[in-house]
Design a protein around this motif. Structure first.
Motif, PDB file in Angstrom:
ATOM      1  N   GLU A 264       0.958  -1.180   0.085  1.00  0.00           N
ATOM      2  CA  GLU A 264       0.065  -0.039  -0.083  1.00  0.00           C
ATOM      3  C   GLU A 264       0.885   1.295   0.025  1.00  0.00           C
ATOM      4  O   GLU A 264       0.690   2.085  -0.701  1.00  0.00           O
ATOM      5  CB  GLU A 264      -0.727  -0.064   1.145  1.00  0.00           C
ATOM      6  CG  GLU A 264      -2.079  -0.922   1.263  1.00  0.00           C
ATOM      7  CD  GLU A 264      -3.086  -0.690   2.439  1.00  0.00           C
ATOM      8  OE1 GLU A 264      -4.244  -0.812   1.969  1.00  0.00           O
ATOM      9  OE2 GLU A 264      -2.368  -0.357   3.376  1.00  0.00           O
ATOM     10  N   ASP A 265       1.906   1.355   0.915  1.00  0.00           N
ATOM     11  CA  ASP A 265       2.715   2.467   0.798  1.00  0.00           C
ATOM     12  C   ASP A 265       3.474   2.747  -0.375  1.00  0.00           C
ATOM     13  O   ASP A 265       3.886   3.841  -0.952  1.00  0.00           O
ATOM     14  CB  ASP A 265       3.786   2.185   2.073  1.00  0.00           C
ATOM     15  CG  ASP A 265       3.167   2.336   3.276  1.00  0.00           C
ATOM     16  OD1 ASP A 265       2.060   2.750   3.503  1.00  0.00           O
ATOM     17  OD2 ASP A 265       3.928   1.813   4.233  1.00  0.00           O
ATOM     18  N   THR A 266       4.073   1.632  -1.055  1.00  0.00           N
ATOM     19  CA  THR A 266       4.539   1.890  -2.406  1.00  0.00           C
ATOM     20  C   THR A 266       3.476   2.263  -3.469  1.00  0.00           C
ATOM     21  O   THR A 266       3.756   3.210  -4.168  1.00  0.00           O
ATOM     22  CB  THR A 266       4.965   0.424  -2.813  1.00  0.00           C
ATOM     23  OG1 THR A 266       5.910  -0.003  -1.910  1.00  0.00           O
ATOM     24  CG2 THR A 266       5.766   0.363  -4.122  1.00  0.00           C
ATOM     25  N   ALA A 267       2.435   2.101  -3.315  1.00  0.00           N
ATOM     26  CA  ALA A 267       1.362   2.353  -4.435  1.00  0.00           C
ATOM     27  C   ALA A 267       1.156   3.844  -4.000  1.00  0.00           C
ATOM     28  O   ALA A 267       0.788   4.704  -5.022  1.00  0.00           O
ATOM     29  CB  ALA A 267       0.136   1.583  -4.394  1.00  0.00           C
ATOM     30  N   ARG A 268       1.017   4.206  -2.943  1.00  0.00           N
ATOM     31  CA  ARG A 268       0.527   5.590  -2.618  1.00  0.00           C
ATOM     32  C   ARG A 268       1.930   6.400  -2.847  1.00  0.00           C
ATOM     33  O   ARG A 268       1.587   7.575  -3.266  1.00  0.00           O
ATOM     34  CB  ARG A 268       0.379   5.622  -1.025  1.00  0.00           C
ATOM     35  CG  ARG A 268      -0.082   7.025  -0.571  1.00  0.00           C
ATOM     36  CD  ARG A 268      -0.691   6.924   1.042  1.00  0.00           C
ATOM     37  NE  ARG A 268       0.175   6.374   1.971  1.00  0.00           N
ATOM     38  CZ  ARG A 268      -0.086   5.387   2.159  1.00  0.00           C
ATOM     39  NH1 ARG A 268      -1.110   4.391   1.832  1.00  0.00           N
ATOM     40  NH2 ARG A 268       0.724   4.540   3.402  1.00  0.00           N
ATOM     41  N   GLU A 269       2.911   6.108  -2.548  1.00  0.00           N
ATOM     42  CA  GLU A 269       4.229   6.924  -2.578  1.00  0.00           C
ATOM     43  C   GLU A 269       4.357   7.179  -3.871  1.00  0.00           C
ATOM     44  O   GLU A 269       5.084   8.198  -4.484  1.00  0.00           O
ATOM     45  CB  GLU A 269       5.583   6.159  -1.999  1.00  0.00           C
ATOM     46  CG  GLU A 269       6.876   6.960  -2.185  1.00  0.00           C
ATOM     47  CD  GLU A 269       7.960   6.082  -1.391  1.00  0.00           C
ATOM     48  OE1 GLU A 269       9.097   6.659  -1.994  1.00  0.00           O
ATOM     49  OE2 GLU A 269       7.738   5.521  -0.525  1.00  0.00           O
ATOM     50  N   HIS A 270       4.287   6.353  -5.014  1.00  0.00           N
ATOM     51  CA  HIS A 270       4.473   6.638  -6.402  1.00  0.00           C
ATOM     52  C   HIS A 270       3.099   6.876  -7.136  1.00  0.00           C
ATOM     53  O   HIS A 270       3.288   6.905  -8.351  1.00  0.00           O
ATOM     54  CB  HIS A 270       5.023   5.260  -6.915  1.00  0.00           C
ATOM     55  CG  HIS A 270       6.571   4.944  -6.458  1.00  0.00           C
ATOM     56  ND1 HIS A 270       7.452   5.540  -6.782  1.00  0.00           N
ATOM     57  CD2 HIS A 270       6.718   3.962  -5.329  1.00  0.00           C
ATOM     58  CE1 HIS A 270       8.474   5.210  -6.282  1.00  0.00           C
ATOM     59  NE2 HIS A 270       8.003   4.139  -5.296  1.00  0.00           N
ATOM     60  N   GLY A 271       2.334   7.185  -6.507  1.00  0.00           N
ATOM     61  CA  GLY A 271       0.980   7.726  -7.243  1.00  0.00           C
ATOM     62  C   GLY A 271       0.047   6.590  -8.011  1.00  0.00           C
ATOM     63  O   GLY A 271      -0.811   7.009  -8.649  1.00  0.00           O
ATOM     64  N   ILE A 272       0.600   5.480  -7.521  1.00  0.00           N
ATOM     65  CA  ILE A 272      -0.128   4.239  -8.552  1.00  0.00           C
ATOM     66  C   ILE A 272      -1.434   4.033  -7.868  1.00  0.00           C
ATOM     67  O   ILE A 272      -2.351   3.647  -8.616  1.00  0.00           O
ATOM     68  CB  ILE A 272       0.762   2.982  -8.260  1.00  0.00           C
ATOM     69  CG1 ILE A 272       1.835   3.039  -8.865  1.00  0.00           C
ATOM     70  CG2 ILE A 272      -0.071   1.963  -8.701  1.00  0.00           C
ATOM     71  CD1 ILE A 272       2.961   1.823  -8.566  1.00  0.00           C
TER      72      ILE A 272
END
Length: 491
Positions: free
Chosen positions: A98-106
């Motif tokens: 989830e954090d990866t998706a949020r951090e990169h705007g995915i």
């Protein structure tokens, strides 16, 4: 938005179009989206059946759920793992995704709560027509390229054997895939059926409060203890920038795991002796180890079961848990009657009997109105299907972290799309391979794999139709492969 002719579109609602449609917002799907959005000019969307990202790590909620792959190889190469544990719990992995998706705007591209039921390739339109459902409403997406990152677990049902007289059991019966939130095992006698990763994960968690936990297995599984703390990683993270430390630890762990696998396959008898010696450090009773921890198959015919910090072995040694190797005759009111004539008393029975596999998320595929039987197709480089245009699917390694293979697949998809763009081509379809031996796509003898092998595509015996279970070789090969080999292109 391009108009799709009514004769070419099934009777669904009006479509939305993107260049690439990704199915699944788990580890594979979020990683694929990151690779795609680095390339300017491509539109994409992610369709996710669940209500949040995480995939498998959002589905499984049973006590103690954790990874048996180290997080430095299970995590993304572009997103350093900063957690303390190398073998992390399921909730930490889900938050990482989830954090990866949020951090990169995915996350702005993900459409949750939508189930993909069918996809049809239209030759006249040169695109996929993808049916989705949300609640009782159906809608259609169209895309130029379809990338299915749904893994191969059936989220709707786990494998459940037909136990005789199970309805006579007077206690609580549960399946790990659908763990009851109100199940309290405090002071209870628990029997966990199965000896795979799920059972070995559950037992230490349940043994903390249960009166006793018994693992009931038909036959033993190879198991190995591993620390959930990577001290080399901790030292490098203290001394170096996080990204550089991540690269170095990832490389170390990749090489170690691949070397371990190769040695296991090359020298199986020596591997057996090594695993046995390691077990005896926890369980000094040789007869007990030979009875319950000596499988009939060779190492890595089935996936090796990792036990973090030896916790399962420690519980057995302390008497909080035990192992019984026998077969179930039937259920009785107070527990389970075994074929040996013995009876296991139980207040709670957990059926950790494996997962059900389903290829490509169970999506019905058709090309030009003709249904595709996946069993009749051959996997091209382990990620596309013979005779099916502009479609890729993502599966991980069986002998290493899932993400290693998933990231290679996404890199390949991006490279293929670049080739189409540069050459002003619209379609890429793997040609049907010449006559060659065909064998199962997933190279494991595990029962849960064998049960579903007939549903999956097959692989061939020569490049580009063979799947190599070796990340080091694949990493070098994928960097220099010719995307034109074995492929039919169309303008």
């Amino acid at each position: 938005m391009t108009t799709v002719s009514s004769s070419d579109v099934p009777a669904w609602s009006s479509p939305r179009h993107v260049d690439v449609l990704i199915i699944g917002a788990g580890l594979s799907g979020i990683g694929a989206a990151w690779r795609l959005q680095r390339e300017s000019g491509w539109t994409y969307a992610v369709i996710e059946a669940r209500e949040r990202a995480g995939g498998t790590w959002d589905l499984f909620r049973y006590p103690g759920v954790r990874s048996d792959s180290d997080m430095f190889t299970l995590s993304y190469p572009f997103q350093p793992w900063r957690g303390k544990k190398s073998l992390a719990d399921g909730d930490s992995i889900r938050r990482y995704i989830e954090d990866t998706a949020r951090e990169h705007g995915i996350d702005r591209h993900v459409h949750y709560g939508r189930t993909v039921t069918a996809a049809e390739w239209s030759w006249t339109q040169g695109r996929w027509l993808v049916e989705t459902k949300k609640g009782g409403l159906s809608s259609t997406w169209t895309c130029s390229f379809l990338y299915i990152c749904a893994g191969y677990y059936d989220y709707k049902q786990g494998h459940q054997p037909d136990f005789e007289d199970v309805e006579h059991f007077g206690g609580r019966f549960a399946h790990p895939q659908f763990w009851p939130h109100d199940l309290d095992v405090t002071g209870k006698r628990v029997v966990v059926i199965g000896s795979g990763a799920t059972a070995v994960t559950l037992i230490p968690a349940l043994a903390k409060t249960a009166a006793h936990v018994t693992m009931l297995q038909r036959s033993p599984t190879y198991m190995s203890s591993q620390s959930d703390i990577d001290r080399t990683a901790d030292a490098l993270r203290r001394a170096l920038p996080s990204r550089l430390a991540h690269i170095l630890v990832r490389a170390k762990n990749v090489l170690f795991s691949q070397l371990t696998y190769w040695l296991s396959r090359r020298y199986p008898e020596q591997t057996k002796r090594h695993l046995r010696r390691a077990l005896l450090r926890f369980l000094p009773d040789e007869a007990y180890v030979d009875q319950h921890f000596a499988p009939r198959y060779q190492p890595w015919d089935q996936r090796l079961c990792v036990v973090p910090n030896g916790d399962f072995f420690r519980d057995v040694a302390a008497g909080r848990a035990s192992v019984v190797t026998d077969r179930i005759a039937r259920f009785v009111k107070r527990g389970i009657a075994l074929e040996s004539g013995k009876e296991l008393k139980a207040d709670v029975v957990v059926s950790a009997t494996g997962l059900s596999l389903i290829p490509l998320g169970g999506i019905r595929l058709s090309v030009g109105g003709k249904p595709i039987d996946l069993a009749d197709t051959t996997a091209y480089r382990g990620l596309m299907l013979s005779g099916v245009p502009n479609l890729a699917f993502c599966v991980g390694y069986t002998n290493a972290s899932w993400t290693l293979r998933a990231d290679l697949s996404s890199r390949y998809v991006v490279r293929l799309l670049r080739h189409l763009r540069r050459r002003d081509l619209t379609t890429a379809m793997p040609a049907f391979p010449r006559e060659s031996a065909r064998r199962p796509l997933l190279g494991l003898t595990s029962t849960y794999v064998q049960r579903a092998a007939h549903l999956f595509p097959r692989q061939g015996d020569r490049d580009p139709w063979v799947v190599t279970q070796n990340y080091v070789i694949d990493r070098m090969r994928f960097a220099f492969l010719d995307v034109r080999k074995g492929m039919i292109f169309d303008e």
